[in-house]
Scaffold this motif. Structure first.
Motif, PDB file in Angstrom:
ATOM      1  N   MET A   1      33.055  30.822  24.001  1.00 23.91           N
ATOM      2  CA  MET A   1      34.713  30.853  23.614  1.00 23.91           C
ATOM      3  C   MET A   1      35.328  31.486  24.438  1.00 23.91           C
ATOM      4  SD  MET A   1      36.507  29.257  21.399  1.00 23.91           S
ATOM      5  CE  MET A   1      37.473  28.742  20.150  1.00 23.91           C
ATOM      6  N   THR A   2      35.142  32.643  25.156  1.00 18.33           N
ATOM      7  CA  THR A   2      36.035  33.314  25.777  1.00 18.33           C
ATOM      8  C   THR A   2      36.128  32.540  27.145  1.00 18.33           C
ATOM      9  OG1 THR A   2      34.888  35.353  25.091  1.00 18.33           O
ATOM     10  CG2 THR A   2      35.822  35.606  27.337  1.00 18.33           C
ATOM     11  N   THR A   3      35.156  31.903  27.742  1.00 15.72           N
ATOM     12  CA  THR A   3      35.184  31.175  28.764  1.00 15.72           C
ATOM     13  C   THR A   3      36.519  29.937  28.675  1.00 15.72           C
ATOM     14  OG1 THR A   3      33.044  31.229  29.525  1.00 15.72           O
ATOM     15  CG2 THR A   3      34.293  29.507  30.542  1.00 15.72           C
ATOM     16  N   LEU A   4      36.353  29.334  27.581  1.00 23.13           N
ATOM     17  CA  LEU A   4      37.538  28.381  27.284  1.00 23.13           C
ATOM     18  C   LEU A   4      38.864  28.962  27.278  1.00 23.13           C
ATOM     19  CD1 LEU A   4      38.163  25.420  26.870  1.00 23.13           C
ATOM     20  CD2 LEU A   4      37.776  25.901  24.253  1.00 23.13           C
ATOM     21  N   ILE A   5      39.060  30.126  26.414  1.00 17.77           N
ATOM     22  CA  ILE A   5      40.156  30.773  26.282  1.00 17.77           C
ATOM     23  C   ILE A   5      40.797  31.045  27.720  1.00 17.77           C
ATOM     24  CG2 ILE A   5      41.576  32.802  25.384  1.00 17.77           C
ATOM     25  CD1 ILE A   5      39.653  32.440  22.864  1.00 17.77           C
ATOM     26  N   LEU A   6      39.863  31.817  28.481  1.00 19.78           N
ATOM     27  CA  LEU A   6      40.422  32.463  29.908  1.00 19.78           C
ATOM     28  C   LEU A   6      40.730  31.204  30.680  1.00 19.78           C
ATOM     29  CD1 LEU A   6      37.891  35.225  30.521  1.00 19.78           C
ATOM     30  CD2 LEU A   6      40.438  35.306  30.150  1.00 19.78           C
ATOM     31  N   LEU A   7      40.095  30.232  30.591  1.00 17.83           N
ATOM     32  CA  LEU A   7      40.357  28.694  31.389  1.00 17.83           C
ATOM     33  C   LEU A   7      41.817  28.263  31.020  1.00 17.83           C
ATOM     34  CD1 LEU A   7      37.035  26.991  31.895  1.00 17.83           C
ATOM     35  CD2 LEU A   7      38.434  28.114  33.592  1.00 17.83           C
ATOM     36  N   CYS A  45      43.059  35.939  38.278  1.00 18.10           N
ATOM     37  CA  CYS A  45      42.521  37.062  37.677  1.00 18.10           C
ATOM     38  C   CYS A  45      42.094  36.589  36.338  1.00 18.10           C
ATOM     39  CB  CYS A  45      43.743  38.178  37.576  1.00 18.10           C
ATOM     40  SG  CYS A  45      43.980  38.960  39.200  1.00 18.10           S
ATOM     41  N   LEU A  46      42.166  35.397  35.850  1.00 17.35           N
ATOM     42  CA  LEU A  46      41.845  34.750  34.744  1.00 17.35           C
ATOM     43  C   LEU A  46      40.561  33.784  34.923  1.00 17.35           C
ATOM     44  CD1 LEU A  46      45.300  34.343  32.948  1.00 17.35           C
ATOM     45  CD2 LEU A  46      43.420  36.044  32.002  1.00 17.35           C
ATOM     46  N   ALA A  47      40.810  32.895  36.124  1.00 21.23           N
ATOM     47  CA  ALA A  47      40.095  32.003  36.150  1.00 21.23           C
ATOM     48  C   ALA A  47      38.581  32.550  36.803  1.00 21.23           C
ATOM     49  CB  ALA A  47      40.498  30.888  37.167  1.00 21.23           C
ATOM     50  N   VAL A  48      38.671  33.452  37.335  1.00 23.98           N
ATOM     51  CA  VAL A  48      37.296  34.128  38.105  1.00 23.98           C
ATOM     52  C   VAL A  48      36.567  34.659  37.054  1.00 23.98           C
ATOM     53  CG1 VAL A  48      36.440  35.777  39.618  1.00 23.98           C
ATOM     54  CG2 VAL A  48      38.384  34.209  40.432  1.00 23.98           C
ATOM     55  N   PRO A  49      37.154  35.418  36.247  1.00 25.08           N
ATOM     56  CA  PRO A  49      36.130  35.990  34.958  1.00 25.08           C
ATOM     57  C   PRO A  49      35.786  34.838  34.068  1.00 25.08           C
ATOM     58  CG  PRO A  49      38.207  37.414  35.188  1.00 25.08           C
ATOM     59  CD  PRO A  49      38.366  36.276  36.179  1.00 25.08           C
ATOM     60  N   ASN A  51      34.913  31.989  34.626  1.00 19.14           N
ATOM     61  CA  ASN A  51      33.709  31.253  35.428  1.00 19.14           C
ATOM     62  C   ASN A  51      32.513  32.221  35.544  1.00 19.14           C
ATOM     63  OD1 ASN A  51      34.681  28.643  35.904  1.00 19.14           O
ATOM     64  ND2 ASN A  51      36.052  29.538  37.461  1.00 19.14           N
ATOM     65  N   ARG A  52      32.895  33.205  35.602  1.00 25.44           N
ATOM     66  CA  ARG A  52      31.543  34.285  35.918  1.00 25.44           C
ATOM     67  C   ARG A  52      31.121  34.431  34.525  1.00 25.44           C
ATOM     68  NH1 ARG A  52      30.357  39.216  38.802  1.00 25.44           N
ATOM     69  NH2 ARG A  52      31.060  37.883  40.794  1.00 25.44           N
ATOM     70  N   ILE A  53      32.065  34.744  33.394  1.00 29.39           N
ATOM     71  CA  ILE A  53      31.319  34.809  31.971  1.00 29.39           C
ATOM     72  C   ILE A  53      30.444  33.530  31.698  1.00 29.39           C
ATOM     73  CG2 ILE A  53      32.017  35.112  29.645  1.00 29.39           C
ATOM     74  CD1 ILE A  53      34.447  36.942  30.718  1.00 29.39           C
ATOM     75  N   PHE A  59      26.518  28.220  31.541  1.00 32.00           N
ATOM     76  CA  PHE A  59      27.043  26.953  31.605  1.00 32.00           C
ATOM     77  C   PHE A  59      26.762  26.795  33.473  1.00 32.00           C
ATOM     78  CE2 PHE A  59      30.002  28.056  28.201  1.00 32.00           C
ATOM     79  CZ  PHE A  59      29.925  26.891  27.853  1.00 32.00           C
ATOM     80  N   SER A  60      26.605  25.449  33.660  1.00 27.72           N
ATOM     81  CA  SER A  60      26.455  25.213  35.220  1.00 27.72           C
ATOM     82  C   SER A  60      27.553  25.231  35.802  1.00 27.72           C
ATOM     83  CB  SER A  60      25.631  23.954  35.443  1.00 27.72           C
ATOM     84  OG  SER A  60      26.329  22.830  34.958  1.00 27.72           O
ATOM     85  N   GLY A  61      27.599  25.235  37.177  1.00 28.06           N
ATOM     86  CA  GLY A  61      28.870  25.226  38.041  1.00 28.06           C
ATOM     87  C   GLY A  61      29.715  23.886  37.662  1.00 28.06           C
ATOM     88  N   GLY A  62      28.996  23.029  37.488  1.00 23.67           N
ATOM     89  CA  GLY A  62      29.551  21.438  37.233  1.00 23.67           C
ATOM     90  C   GLY A  62      30.061  21.543  36.029  1.00 23.67           C
TER      91      GLY A  62
END
Length: 112
Positions: A1-7, A45-49, A51-53, A59-62
């Motif tokens: 969920m954190t990834t989606l919110i940051l994206l 500053c939002l997208a990099v974290p 993707n890292r998280i 999650f895969s890169g794809g």
């Protein structure tokens, strides 16, 4: 969920940086570029974290990329409608359906 919110948050800033200047066509291009870079810094500053998280969570890169594309199209559709006053047509629905299809392929068989 954190990834989606940051994206989602990063894509709001990205859309503003890339397309917000279209409302200010009288402003010098160099000023628009500098302002857009400043806005894009927040996006990074939002997208990099995000993707890292997401990668650490499995999650895969794809999968991260297609998730970002789905979010991008949804955010842009709202931006086009509200800010640019462009009507949403069947083309938006078709493009979104294609991207959702791509997402289905990328996430098929994911166990967690």
């Amino acid at each position: 969920m954190t990834t989606l919110i940051l994206l989602i948050a990063s894509n709001i800033f990205m859309t503003i940086a890339w397309y917000g200047h279209l409302k200010f066509t009288q402003t010098s291009l160099w000023i628009v570029i500098l302002v857009s870079w400043g806005i894009a810094l927040i996006e990074y500053c939002l997208a990099v974290p995000a993707n890292r998280i997401g990668f650490v969570q499995g999650f895969s890169g794809g999968q991260l990329k297609i998730m970002q594309e789905c979010v991008t199209l949804a955010v842009f559709a709202v931006f086009a409608l509200v800010v640019l006053k462009e009507p949403l047509s069947w083309r938006y629905a078709g493009a979104f359906a294609c991207i959702l299809g791509a997402a289905a392929f990328m996430f098929a068989g994911r166990t967690h």
